[in-house]
Scaffold this motif. Structure first.
Motif, PDB file in Angstrom:
ATOM      1  N   LYS A  12       0.809  -1.228   0.000  1.00 17.64           N
ATOM      2  CA  LYS A  12       0.000   0.000   0.000  1.00 17.64           C
ATOM      3  C   LYS A  12       0.839   1.272   0.000  1.00 17.64           C
ATOM      4  N   ILE A  13       1.831   1.358   0.867  1.00 14.12           N
ATOM      5  CA  ILE A  13       2.738   2.506   0.890  1.00 14.12           C
ATOM      6  C   ILE A  13       4.147   1.981   0.664  1.00 14.12           C
ATOM      7  N   PHE A  14       4.870   2.630  -0.231  1.00 18.99           N
ATOM      8  CA  PHE A  14       6.270   2.290  -0.475  1.00 18.99           C
ATOM      9  C   PHE A  14       7.019   3.599  -0.570  1.00 18.99           C
ATOM     10  N   TYR A  15       8.318   3.524  -0.463  1.00 19.39           N
ATOM     11  CA  TYR A  15       9.125   4.738  -0.392  1.00 19.39           C
ATOM     12  C   TYR A  15      10.035   4.829  -1.606  1.00 19.39           C
ATOM     13  N   ILE A  16       9.995   5.978  -2.253  1.00 23.68           N
ATOM     14  CA  ILE A  16      10.805   6.227  -3.440  1.00 23.68           C
ATOM     15  C   ILE A  16      11.900   7.222  -3.071  1.00 23.68           C
ATOM     16  N   ALA A  17      13.128   6.857  -3.422  1.00 28.06           N
ATOM     17  CA  ALA A  17      14.276   7.725  -3.165  1.00 28.06           C
ATOM     18  C   ALA A  17      14.804   8.271  -4.480  1.00 28.06           C
ATOM     19  N   THR A  18      15.086   9.559  -4.470  1.00 29.88           N
ATOM     20  CA  THR A  18      15.710  10.254  -5.594  1.00 29.88           C
ATOM     21  C   THR A  18      16.868  11.057  -5.025  1.00 29.88           C
ATOM     22  N   VAL A  19      17.609  11.717  -5.897  1.00 32.24           N
ATOM     23  CA  VAL A  19      18.676  12.601  -5.419  1.00 32.24           C
ATOM     24  C   VAL A  19      18.505  13.993  -6.009  1.00 32.24           C
ATOM     25  N   ASP A  20      18.892  14.970  -5.224  1.00 31.15           N
ATOM     26  CA  ASP A  20      18.921  16.366  -5.649  1.00 31.15           C
ATOM     27  C   ASP A  20      20.372  16.796  -5.464  1.00 31.15           C
ATOM     28  N   VAL A  26      13.684  10.924   0.207  1.00 31.64           N
ATOM     29  CA  VAL A  26      12.797   9.770   0.251  1.00 31.64           C
ATOM     30  C   VAL A  26      11.393  10.278   0.568  1.00 31.64           C
ATOM     31  N   ARG A  27      10.404   9.720  -0.145  1.00 33.75           N
ATOM     32  CA  ARG A  27       9.031  10.109   0.131  1.00 33.75           C
ATOM     33  C   ARG A  27       8.107   8.929  -0.111  1.00 33.75           C
ATOM     34  N   PRO A  28       6.969   8.904   0.618  1.00 37.71           N
ATOM     35  CA  PRO A  28       6.020   7.805   0.453  1.00 37.71           C
ATOM     36  C   PRO A  28       5.199   7.966  -0.825  1.00 37.71           C
ATOM     37  N   PHE A  29       4.932   6.848  -1.474  1.00 38.62           N
ATOM     38  CA  PHE A  29       4.049   6.780  -2.637  1.00 38.62           C
ATOM     39  C   PHE A  29       3.035   5.678  -2.358  1.00 38.62           C
ATOM     40  N   GLY A  30       1.911   5.736  -2.994  1.00 34.46           N
ATOM     41  CA  GLY A  30       0.903   4.698  -2.833  1.00 34.46           C
ATOM     42  C   GLY A  30       0.293   4.246  -4.142  1.00 34.46           C
ATOM     43  N   PHE A  31       0.758   4.796  -5.257  1.00 36.53           N
ATOM     44  CA  PHE A  31       0.194   4.431  -6.555  1.00 36.53           C
ATOM     45  C   PHE A  31       1.225   3.731  -7.419  1.00 36.53           C
ATOM     46  N   VAL A  32       0.832   2.584  -7.951  1.00 34.41           N
ATOM     47  CA  VAL A  32       1.629   1.860  -8.935  1.00 34.41           C
ATOM     48  C   VAL A  32       0.646   1.121  -9.831  1.00 34.41           C
ATOM     49  N   MET A  33       0.985   0.997 -11.103  1.00 32.28           N
ATOM     50  CA  MET A  33       0.134   0.248 -12.031  1.00 32.28           C
ATOM     51  C   MET A  33       0.996  -0.422 -13.088  1.00 32.28           C
ATOM     52  N   LEU A  39       6.244  -1.149 -14.716  1.00 27.93           N
ATOM     53  CA  LEU A  39       5.789  -0.622 -13.431  1.00 27.93           C
ATOM     54  C   LEU A  39       5.724   0.894 -13.556  1.00 27.93           C
ATOM     55  N   ALA A  40       4.532   1.457 -13.419  1.00 31.75           N
ATOM     56  CA  ALA A  40       4.342   2.896 -13.621  1.00 31.75           C
ATOM     57  C   ALA A  40       3.812   3.565 -12.356  1.00 31.75           C
ATOM     58  N   PHE A  41       4.178   4.822 -12.200  1.00 28.47           N
ATOM     59  CA  PHE A  41       3.853   5.623 -11.035  1.00 28.47           C
ATOM     60  C   PHE A  41       3.391   6.994 -11.523  1.00 28.47           C
ATOM     61  N   ILE A  61      13.358   2.148  -4.692  1.00 24.91           N
ATOM     62  CA  ILE A  61      12.068   1.985  -4.020  1.00 24.91           C
ATOM     63  C   ILE A  61      12.247   0.932  -2.944  1.00 24.91           C
ATOM     64  N   ALA A  62      11.650   1.157  -1.781  1.00 28.11           N
ATOM     65  CA  ALA A  62      11.719   0.177  -0.698  1.00 28.11           C
ATOM     66  C   ALA A  62      10.348   0.055  -0.040  1.00 28.11           C
ATOM     67  N   CYS A  63      10.008  -1.181   0.347  1.00 21.97           N
ATOM     68  CA  CYS A  63       8.768  -1.395   1.085  1.00 21.97           C
ATOM     69  C   CYS A  63       8.857  -2.693   1.868  1.00 21.97           C
ATOM     70  N   THR A  64       7.903  -2.856   2.772  1.00 19.46           N
ATOM     71  CA  THR A  64       7.829  -4.023   3.642  1.00 19.46           C
ATOM     72  C   THR A  64       6.402  -4.543   3.625  1.00 19.46           C
ATOM     73  N   ASP A  65       6.251  -5.869   3.650  1.00 22.52           N
ATOM     74  CA  ASP A  65       4.900  -6.416   3.731  1.00 22.52           C
ATOM     75  C   ASP A  65       4.542  -6.719   5.186  1.00 22.52           C
ATOM     76  N   GLU A  66       3.357  -7.289   5.394  1.00 26.54           N
ATOM     77  CA  GLU A  66       2.867  -7.533   6.753  1.00 26.54           C
ATOM     78  C   GLU A  66       3.695  -8.575   7.513  1.00 26.54           C
ATOM     79  N   LYS A  67       4.489  -9.381   6.801  1.00 27.08           N
ATOM     80  CA  LYS A  67       5.354 -10.376   7.441  1.00 27.08           C
ATOM     81  C   LYS A  67       6.790  -9.861   7.595  1.00 27.08           C
ATOM     82  N   PHE A  68       6.984  -8.584   7.322  1.00 23.99           N
ATOM     83  CA  PHE A  68       8.281  -7.917   7.400  1.00 23.99           C
ATOM     84  C   PHE A  68       9.276  -8.392   6.354  1.00 23.99           C
ATOM     85  N   ASN A  69       8.771  -8.981   5.267  1.00 23.31           N
ATOM     86  CA  ASN A  69       9.609  -9.229   4.097  1.00 23.31           C
ATOM     87  C   ASN A  69       9.837  -7.875   3.448  1.00 23.31           C
ATOM     88  N   THR A  70      11.005  -7.646   2.927  1.00 23.35           N
ATOM     89  CA  THR A  70      11.299  -6.355   2.318  1.00 23.35           C
ATOM     90  C   THR A  70      11.554  -6.512   0.823  1.00 23.35           C
TER      91      THR A  70
END
Length: 131
Positions: A12-20, A26-33, A39-41, A61-70
């Motif tokens: 549901k929520i994953f984190y996308i990292a970019t550089v400036d 890093v910021r949270p995203f919730g849309f992917v299709m 994989l589009a955002f 991009i980094a995220c964790t599921d309910e079983k703490f798999n990353t």
């Protein structure tokens, strides 16, 4: 790609990292299709993340599921903003219409052009996926 897409959607929520320049952001995203097998955002071209991706298309991009798999995904992005991709995004997540509309001049769609994903369990097992 299907397994990676499902992992992100289930998280549901994953984190996308970019550089400036030399500063990561890093910021949270919730849309992917799935957009033509990619994989589009989405984002707004008024946000710093858009400007950062234009300047440097590398992403993580980094995220964790309910079983703490990353899952960690590294890759590069390309922009694919068309009325068709915008319409599809609004169909996939109708709540986006509170912020965006087709042809509004700010709604941007981007996809992972090249990528590699690694899914790791709490016990240290890992599985790789790539384009």
């Amino acid at each position: 790609m299907k397994e990676v897409l499902e992992f992100l959607q289930n998280a549901k929520i994953f984190y996308i990292a970019t550089v400036d320049e030399d500063q990561p952001h890093v910021r949270p995203f919730g849309f992917v299709m799935d957009c033509g097998g990619k994989l589009a955002f989405c984002t707004s071209n008024k946000k710093p993340v858009y400007k950062q991706l234009v300047a440097n298309p590398k992403i993580e991009i980094a995220c964790t599921d309910e079983k703490f798999n990353t899952m960690r995904i590294t890759g590069t992005v390309k922009f694919a903003t068309t009325s068709e991709t915008q319409k599809k995004a609004l169909e996939v997540m109708p709540s986006l219409s509170k912020m965006y509309s087709v042809g509004d001049g700010k709604f941007e769609i981007f996809y992972l052009d090249t990528w590699k994903a690694v899914c790791s369990t709490m016990t240290g097992e890992s599985k790789e996926f790539s384009l």
